[in-house]
Write a protein that holds these residues in place. Structure first.
Motif, PDB file in Angstrom:
ATOM      1  N   ALA A  30      35.145   0.460 -11.612  1.00 21.30           N
ATOM      2  CA  ALA A  30      35.350   0.858 -12.910  1.00 21.30           C
ATOM      3  C   ALA A  30      34.822  -0.184 -13.834  1.00 21.30           C
ATOM      4  CB  ALA A  30      36.840   1.140 -13.340  1.00 21.30           C
ATOM      5  N   ILE A  31      34.870  -1.391 -13.722  1.00 22.37           N
ATOM      6  CA  ILE A  31      34.493  -2.577 -14.471  1.00 22.37           C
ATOM      7  C   ILE A  31      32.940  -2.448 -14.254  1.00 22.37           C
ATOM      8  CG2 ILE A  31      34.342  -4.998 -14.659  1.00 22.37           C
ATOM      9  CD1 ILE A  31      37.346  -5.255 -13.834  1.00 22.37           C
ATOM     10  N   LYS A  32      32.440  -2.560 -12.921  1.00 20.37           N
ATOM     11  CA  LYS A  32      31.056  -2.313 -12.862  1.00 20.37           C
ATOM     12  C   LYS A  32      30.422  -1.382 -13.477  1.00 20.37           C
ATOM     13  CE  LYS A  32      30.714  -4.829  -8.389  1.00 20.37           C
ATOM     14  NZ  LYS A  32      30.590  -4.941  -7.159  1.00 20.37           N
ATOM     15  N   VAL A  33      31.074   0.014 -13.538  1.00 18.92           N
ATOM     16  CA  VAL A  33      30.422   0.975 -14.394  1.00 18.92           C
ATOM     17  C   VAL A  33      30.371   0.633 -15.780  1.00 18.92           C
ATOM     18  CG1 VAL A  33      30.829   3.342 -15.213  1.00 18.92           C
ATOM     19  CG2 VAL A  33      31.025   2.767 -12.681  1.00 18.92           C
ATOM     20  N   LEU A  34      31.546   0.264 -16.382  1.00 19.10           N
ATOM     21  CA  LEU A  34      31.809   0.214 -17.843  1.00 19.10           C
ATOM     22  C   LEU A  34      31.204  -0.977 -18.516  1.00 19.10           C
ATOM     23  CD1 LEU A  34      35.350   1.662 -18.369  1.00 19.10           C
ATOM     24  CD2 LEU A  34      33.078   2.813 -18.680  1.00 19.10           C
ATOM     25  N   GLU A  35      31.426  -2.159 -17.957  1.00 20.44           N
ATOM     26  CA  GLU A  35      31.062  -3.664 -18.680  1.00 20.44           C
ATOM     27  C   GLU A  35      29.627  -3.585 -19.011  1.00 20.44           C
ATOM     28  OE1 GLU A  35      29.724  -7.578 -19.152  1.00 20.44           O
ATOM     29  OE2 GLU A  35      28.985  -6.272 -17.610  1.00 20.44           O
ATOM     30  N   PRO A  36      28.573  -2.963 -18.187  1.00 21.05           N
ATOM     31  CA  PRO A  36      27.347  -3.243 -18.806  1.00 21.05           C
ATOM     32  C   PRO A  36      26.966  -2.473 -20.112  1.00 21.05           C
ATOM     33  CG  PRO A  36      27.309  -2.806 -16.345  1.00 21.05           C
ATOM     34  CD  PRO A  36      28.752  -2.622 -16.617  1.00 21.05           C
ATOM     35  N   LEU A  37      27.823  -1.132 -20.307  1.00 22.99           N
ATOM     36  CA  LEU A  37      27.728  -0.304 -21.299  1.00 22.99           C
ATOM     37  C   LEU A  37      28.030  -1.139 -22.606  1.00 22.99           C
ATOM     38  CD1 LEU A  37      28.874   2.930 -20.028  1.00 22.99           C
ATOM     39  CD2 LEU A  37      26.740   2.284 -20.183  1.00 22.99           C
TER      40      LEU A  37
END
Length: 285
Positions: A244-251
């Motif tokens: 989840a962190i890998k999905v959201l953090e870049p955003l």
């Protein structure tokens, strides 16, 4: 609030999402909050939800003023506050109402922003949706429905991040921009003097509440007898999956960098504000 909203009062907004630690402290310490009228939910005493709800906002300044008249009529504190989190998305409405009241009202208004690491913030919002889903008898209707799978079951945060949040945040969909702090704060700074906007990092409130209390008190101009206490979060952020962190953090990465740049190059902020503003750290793993 000031002028035509509530004469001679010093008013402020407080924006914090997911953990209402500062809101509860100010509520208990004696800052005057809104009156709740018959037929209204009890939580309107802290969250007036005037600026973020079209039906209430369209009723105008008299509707808003009525909820705070008791703050002076009953000899209560001249410091009054509204802690509706989503008001952060409506700086123009706040500006228009306070400008309509008077120039003095607009200049006396102070705004406190409590910023939390955006991925943790989204997780807290998801947890609140999950709680409401579990307590609701109607699983098909409610603000939580975008976290519900086609089979009626609640998505995991990992699933929700990948299939829902990723798209909403990427497209800056309405009601999913609150974690894009730079975009929102720049709009507030265009309308209000930067000295009226105190920006706090939630980490300090959690880890050094006495220091955060000092900043808030200096900003508002009042010392409170009740202390902002150290305590654990009401909703734990432990267990956010690495996926989840890998999905959201870049955003959020670009927005976070814009936030740090905005704060470091804007030297007209309140003198008691943290400088430099601490970068967000991911503590959920």
């Amino acid at each position: 609030m000031g002028g035509g909203v509530c004469s001679c009062a010093r008013a402020f907004f407080l924006f914090e999402r997911g953990n209402c630690r500062v809101t509860d402290w100010l509520y208990e310490a004696g800052a005057c909050h809104a009156k709740v009228f018959v037929g209204e939910p009890a939580y309107y005493d802290k969250q007036v939800q005037f600026f973020d709800q079209d039906a209430r906002y369209k009723q105008g300044i008299k509707f808003y003023k009525k909820r705070f008249e008791h703050c002076l009529d009953e000899g209560q504190s001249s410091i009054i506050f509204d802690a509706t989190p989503n008001t952060i998305e409506f700086p123009q409405r706040v500006f228009d109402v306070y400008s309509q009241a008077s120039m003095d009202a607009k200049s006396r208004l102070k705004v406190i922003f409590v910023l939390r690491e955006p991925v943790e913030r989204e997780f807290l919002r998801y947890k609140m949706k999950a709680n409401d889903y579990n307590q609701s008898n109607d699983k098909k209707n409610g603000w939580f429905t975008d976290a519900v799978s086609k089979d009626g079951s609640l998505m995991s945060f990992e699933q929700y991040s990948s299939s829902v949040l990723r798209l909403y945040i990427k497209d800056k969909a309405k009601s999913y921009t609150t974690g894009l702090y730079a975009m929102l704060l720049k709009e507030w700074a265009k309308l209000f003097d930067r000295g009226q906007l105190l920006i706090l990092n939630y980490d300090e409130i959690r880890d050094s509440p006495h220091r955060a209390q000092w900043r808030i008190q200096k900003f508002i101009g009042t010392d409170f007898a009740l202390n902002l206490a150290e305590k654990d979060d009401a909703i734990s952020t432990e267990g956010i999956s690495e996926t989840a962190i890998k999905v959201l953090e870049p955003l959020f990465r670009k927005s976070n960098e814009e936030l740090y740049d905005f704060l470091s190059h804007n030297s007209t902020g309140p003198w008691m504000e943290q400088s430099p503003f601490p970068h967000f750290t991911q503590k959920a793993l």
